[in-house]
Design an enzyme around this catalytic site. Structure first.
Site, PDB file in Angstrom:
ATOM      1  N   CYS A  83       0.842  -1.201   0.000  1.00  0.00           N
ATOM      2  CA  CYS A  83       0.000   0.000   0.000  1.00  0.00           C
ATOM      3  C   CYS A  83       0.874   1.246   0.000  1.00  0.00           C
ATOM      4  CB  CYS A  83      -0.932   0.008   1.220  1.00  0.00           C
ATOM      5  SG  CYS A  83      -0.041   0.061   2.793  1.00  0.00           S
ATOM      6  N   CYS A  86       3.300   1.612   2.898  1.00  0.00           N
ATOM      7  CA  CYS A  86       4.571   0.905   2.725  1.00  0.00           C
ATOM      8  C   CYS A  86       5.535   1.755   1.905  1.00  0.00           C
ATOM      9  CB  CYS A  86       4.342  -0.433   2.019  1.00  0.00           C
ATOM     10  SG  CYS A  86       3.289  -1.587   2.907  1.00  0.00           S
ATOM     11  N   CYS A 160       7.405  42.364  -9.227  1.00  0.00           N
ATOM     12  CA  CYS A 160       7.281  42.061  -7.796  1.00  0.00           C
ATOM     13  C   CYS A 160       7.494  40.570  -7.577  1.00  0.00           C
ATOM     14  CB  CYS A 160       5.915  42.491  -7.255  1.00  0.00           C
ATOM     15  SG  CYS A 160       4.546  41.568  -7.965  1.00  0.00           S
ATOM     16  N   ASP A 677      39.406  21.633  12.169  1.00  0.00           N
ATOM     17  CA  ASP A 677      40.395  20.602  11.867  1.00  0.00           C
ATOM     18  C   ASP A 677      41.752  21.138  12.316  1.00  0.00           C
ATOM     19  OD1 ASP A 677      41.584  18.294  10.621  1.00  0.00           O
ATOM     20  OD2 ASP A 677      42.215  19.642   9.016  1.00  0.00           O
ATOM     21  N   ASP A 887      38.032  15.930   5.578  1.00  0.00           N
ATOM     22  CA  ASP A 887      37.094  16.844   6.245  1.00  0.00           C
ATOM     23  C   ASP A 887      35.763  16.961   5.509  1.00  0.00           C
ATOM     24  OD1 ASP A 887      39.022  17.541   8.201  1.00  0.00           O
ATOM     25  OD2 ASP A 887      39.937  18.966   6.824  1.00  0.00           O
TER      26      ASP A 887
END
Length: 1010
Positions: A83, A86, A160, A677, A887
């Site tokens: 369904c 699922c 606009c 780091d 990183d």
């Protein structure tokens, strides 16, 4: 301390690589320099990789990643779907993974299509996620890589936010378009699309069906464009077709179009395959004779933005020609008896001269000068939306046509006293045109950063010609736009360098501050890379061009800033949602206002003394209704965010901080925790070998030859330090042995290989223990001693026995401690994360002022990303600052990724912000600038919303019963125009941004900066 080379300079110069053709080989062989100098350019680009934390291969001495080639599209079979619930659970499980671009589940056919980034998530991981949801899954079909290009369009006619939203929605609904963003401020669109499903012409047609004009700026294929003018020669339809065919048959030509009327030739080409002078030569030698003379087509005197400014200014001046007399007749001359008696003279029945003149003078303003509002209104209504033009057209038409009705009735009546609003419609249009003129003028200033970058390139260059022996035989001044790849350009002192390239002769100092922000001139000699647009100071240089046209460093940086200014901030969604309902709501309020006042007047809801002279209840109600309609301003809301983002990103670029759009700006201002780091971020990133301890009897040069034979295959900074140290033992500075065989990189540990039939392993203590290699007490003591001095140790084992220890030191950046201290004062928590050992990490942390509790050591790439997510789960907004491939998972997982400019291309692609100068104080600049920008955005929203909330009730007559205070329509129009201008001007104040005072006295490279 001695000044080192600028990290950004290395980052940019790393882009300059010559093609390995015979000419460049020969040229450099004459100059004792290898043409294969450095890797291909890797500039920051849009869009960034998705957020995720898939493990990227890392080792102690080597970091590698596979180039995925972009986005992957795979079809999975999913067994057990029954369904839609699922399907929803499977789709949710897939989308929860890092690196997922999109996922859709087909219940009927039991399959799922997933588009993902293979650098961050694998097919097996997706299968496991589906199976964890309770279903059986397998790879059904690989649909191949999804090609994505980015097309940029210029869109004319938007007034606009409603206009930009309409165009954006139409583009996003087109099959093959992944994402489209339309900016009202820049009047441009950026569309990510699949060229296999849709092309640029279809994108243009889609925009034009919404009522706007679209012009292609770029197709995303990074082609160079050249526009030539045929100055001399007979050009017919036949010759036009033959010239176009000749051009299209050349290598690297993608498009060639000749405009007969303008004698203009527009060519799109790849600068790596052909150059502009080749194109000119092809046209001039057409048909074997010099029948054509060709030159660069003269650039337009004014830009599109400048043309728009002039257009609004001319319209405003013409409106004044008619509006001022209307105003004088209606408001001034009535108080001068002699003139008033003339104006009151009846022409037909009750129609007098004054009314007739106002009608005649206001008509050109309404229908000729104000035609743009009718056009915009029609196009807006045709596409099923409403914008500001609708409000203006309705308001002015209501005033004008009621006035027409009034004067026409007076001309047929002997007792009807006409009251007209002709001055209202003409003055309203004039004030709105003034407001639009000032708005466009101000908006043009928001993109000055790009204009300044583009002006860096010089107009001309001195081209050198060589004979076969590489002797200079001539020099000629040419237009810098005619420079081709591998041309050699002469640059004299005081001149700008016309192209990215390599110095092949001479030495000088070059001022690169306009590109890199590096204050001191940089020494250049044979073999060094230079950047186009920088200034040569004191010597003559001969530069061989490498990257020209759209591939130049300057072009790439301009494209990044343009993309950043197009990207919408999430806060912009508020304005988009409001604008969707704003105009219809205002029209409804206007009608309700008119109806309420009309009923109140008809049924005597207020005394007749409230009525102004010569005005009845219907006219008073109409005046209030028109005022409500024209006072409301959707433009101010639409401009609140993009104008501030444009100025903010432009200022960031000038400060050496490249910010990838509004989303990055918005996230950065919330940051309260930063992960740094260690190597290359807190430290200089240039480690050197400081000591060596041999545990067995072996000659030191032989020991280093064996180690270097393994490490030469690695690109890790520690490996490079060892290889450089080894060169000291060789007179020719080259390693004189073969590379190791069976090279293996161990994630987070080190490397190993076979050299001279010996198994050599180079790496950390944990690598040795994992490989069942014993560590003696003596070695442990040496490791602890080095760690206490903030030094990194590398163990070397041969055939399963540790025989040496290499100690490496990476100096701390001089500003690191001060930056950590300033961040603490800004209430931003600093954490250091590194793959290095705990002892070294704690020693570095102590030097920079980071507590042991805020240090994370011996972290692998995926663990760095996990630490980021843990911090996010604790409620912190996390930024990650790094420079390496290891990183990149953490940069992607963080709320804001900041990449050091001298870092790897993977890290730069994954980051939201690139610190061009690689100075840590730019982290503070980025955070402070984002905070200032968003405080400006909040102020803009407060003004835009506050203006509408306050002005609409006043225009509707809320103060009229108590104070007899009303807002005439012409004044309401002026207020509306002023609101848009004020928002743009508020954003422009960011141009005066200054870095925090705490940065003024930071010691950088041993020099006090103030």
């Amino acid at each position: 301390m001695e000044n080192g080379p600028s990290p950004l300079r290395e980052f940019l110069i790393s882009s300059f690589k010559l093609e390995d053709d015979e000419s460049s080989k020969h040229f450099f062989s004459q100059n004792n320099h290898s043409p294969d100098l450095s890797p291909k350019p890797h500039y920051p680009s849009m869009p960034k990789y998705p957020r995720g934390n898939e493990v990227v291969s890392e080792s102690f001495s080597d970091l590698e990643t596979e180039d995925s080639g972009g986005v992957r599209n795979v079809l999975f079979s999913v067994i057990g779907l029954t369904c839609s619930a699922c399907a929803g659970s499977v789709e949710k499980a897939i989308k929860r993974l890092p690196g997922i671009h999109d996922a859709s589940v087909d219940v009927l056919n039991n399959r799922a299509q997933v588009i993902f980034y293979p650098n961050f998530v694998s097919e097996n991981t997706i299968v496991e996620a589906i199976e964890d949801s309770g279903f059986t899954a397998a790879v059904q079909e690989k649909l191949g890589n999804t090609t994505t290009l980015i097309c940029r369009l210029q869109i004319k006619g938007m007034t606009c936010t409603s206009c930009s939203n309409t165009a954006e929605s139409a583009l996003n609904n087109l099959n093959g378009v992944h994402k489209a963003v339309v900016s009202l401020t820049t009047e441009e669109a950026e569309i990510k699309y699949d060229p296999n499903l849709v092309n640029c012409n279809q994108l243009v047609e889609t925009v034009e069906t919404t009522g706007f004009e679209a012009i292609v700026i770029s197709t995303g294929e990074h082609t160079s464009k050249l526009v030539l003018k045929i100055d001399y020669g007979i050009l017919t339809e036949d010759t036009k077709m033959m010239v176009e065919t000749s051009l299209l048959n050349l290598p690297g030509i993608e498009d060639a179009i000749i405009d007969l009327a303008l004698r203009k030739v527009s060519i799109s080409y790849s600068s790596n395959q052909i150059g502009p002078r080749d194109l000119i030569e092809t046209i001039e030698s057409f048909n074997g004779s010099n029948c054509f003379k060709v030159s660069i087509y003269p650039e337009e005197e004014v830009s599109q933005k400048g043309s728009e400014v002039k257009k609004y200014f001319r319209s405003f001046l013409w409106s004044l020609v008619f509006t001022i007399p209307v105003f004088l007749i209606a408001m001034v001359f009535m108080h001068i008896p002699v003139i008033n008696s003339i104006l009151e003279f009846k022409v037909v029945n009750m129609l007098n001269i004054g009314q007739l003149l106002r009608w005649i003078l206001s008509t050109p303003v309404q229908f000729i000068i104000g035609w743009r509002f009718y056009d915009g209104c029609y196009k807006s209504l045709r596409r099923g939306s409403a914008n500001m033009d609708v409000l203006i057209a309705l308001g002015t038409n209501a005033a004008y046509f009621y006035s027409v009705y009034s004067v026409v009735r007076a001309s047929f009546s002997v007792n009807f006293q006409a009251t007209d609003f002709f001055e209202t419609s003409s003055m309203l249009i004039s004030f709105i045109l003034l407001g639009k003129y000032l708005e466009v003028l101000a908006k043009g200033k928001t993109s000055e950063a790009i204009a300044k970058l583009m002006q860096l390139a010089p107009e001309s260059a001195m081209l050198l010609k060589y004979d076969e022996d590489k002797n200079i035989i001539s020099q000629k001044e040419i237009d810098s736009r005619l420079i081709q790849k591998n041309d050699v350009i002469k640059v004299v002192p005081g001149a700008k360098i016309a192209s990215d390239g390599i110095v092949v002769w001479g030495q000088s100092h070059v001022n690169e501050s306009m590109i890199t922000g590096e204050a001191l001139p940089v020494a250049k000699r044979n073999g060094d890379g230079v950047i186009g647009g920088t200034l040569n100071e004191n010597g003559v240089l001969h530069v061989q061009a490498t990257n020209v046209g759209s591939n130049s460093a300057l072009s790439l940086i301009v494209r990044l800033v343009e993309s950043a200014q197009l990207a919408k901030a999430p806060v912009q969604k508020l304005a988009d949602r409001i604008s969707k309902y704003f105009v219809p709501l205002v029209i409804l309020l206007s009608v309700c206002t008119w109806f309420t006042w009309f009923l109140a007047g008809k049924y005597r809801g207020y005394p007749t003394s409230w009525l102004p002279p010569s005005m009845d209840s219907f006219q008073l109600a109409l005046q209030f209704g028109i005022s409500v309609m024209v006072v409301a301003c959707p433009c101010a809301l639409g401009l609140a965010t993009p104008t501030a983002v444009m100025v903010g990103t432009g200022i960031g670029a000038s400060q050496g901080v490249l910010i990838k759009g509004g989303h990055a700006l918005e996230s950065t201002h919330k940051v309260n925790c930063i992960l740094f780091d260690k190597t290359g971020t807190l430290t200089m990133g240039k480690p050197v070998v400081v000591s060596t301890k041999l545990l067995k009897n072996m000659a030191l040069p032989i020991f280093y030859e064996l180690v270097a034979a393994v490490e030469v295959n690695s690109s890790h900074p520690l490996a490079k330090a060892i290889v450089e140290h080894t060169k000291k033992f060789k007179e020719d500075n080259q390693i004189g042995i073969d590379e190791g065989k069976d090279f293996v990189s161990i994630t987070g540990g080190g490397v190993k290989a076979t050299v001279r039939d010996k198994e050599i392993m180079v790496g950390s203590k944990s690598l040795m223990l994992d490989s069942d290699i014993s560590i003696s007490t003596e070695v442990d003591e040496l490791l602890r001693e080095a760690e206490g001095l903030a030094q990194t140790t590398v163990l070397v084992s041969i055939d399963g026995e540790v025989i040496g220890i290499i100690t490496i030191s990476d100096p701390l950046k001089p500003e690191a401690r001060d930056v950590i201290s300033i961040l603490r004062s800004m209430k931003v928590k600093s954490i250091m994360v590194t793959g290095d050992n705990w002892g070294t990490a704690k020693a570095i942390g102590k030097q920079v002022g980071i507590d042991n509790d805020d240090i994370i050591a011996e972290a692998k790439p995926d663990q760095k990303a996990d630490h980021v997510k843990n911090l996010q789960m604790s409620g912190l907004t996390v930024a990650m600052v790094g420079d390496g491939i290891n990183d990149s998972p953490a940069l992607v997982a963080a709320d804001v990724g900041m990449a050091i400019g001298a870092g790897t291309d993977i890290a730069i692609e994954a980051a939201d912000i690139v610190l061009m100068r690689s100075n840590l104080e730019d982290v503070i600049t980025a955070i402070d600038l984002s905070r200032k920008t968003f405080s400006r955005i909040r102020l803009n929203y407060a003004w835009a919303l506050g203006y509408n909330i306050i002005s609409i009730p006043i225009a509707a007559g809320a103060l009229y019963p108590s104070f007899r205070l009303n807002l005439p329509p012409w004044m309401a129009g002026a207020a509306m125009a002023a609101s848009s201008v004020s928002v743009v001007c508020c954003s422009l104040l960011l141009k005066y941004y200054r870095r925090p005072k705490s940065l003024e006295f930071l010691h950088l490279h041993g020099v006090m900066v103030k």
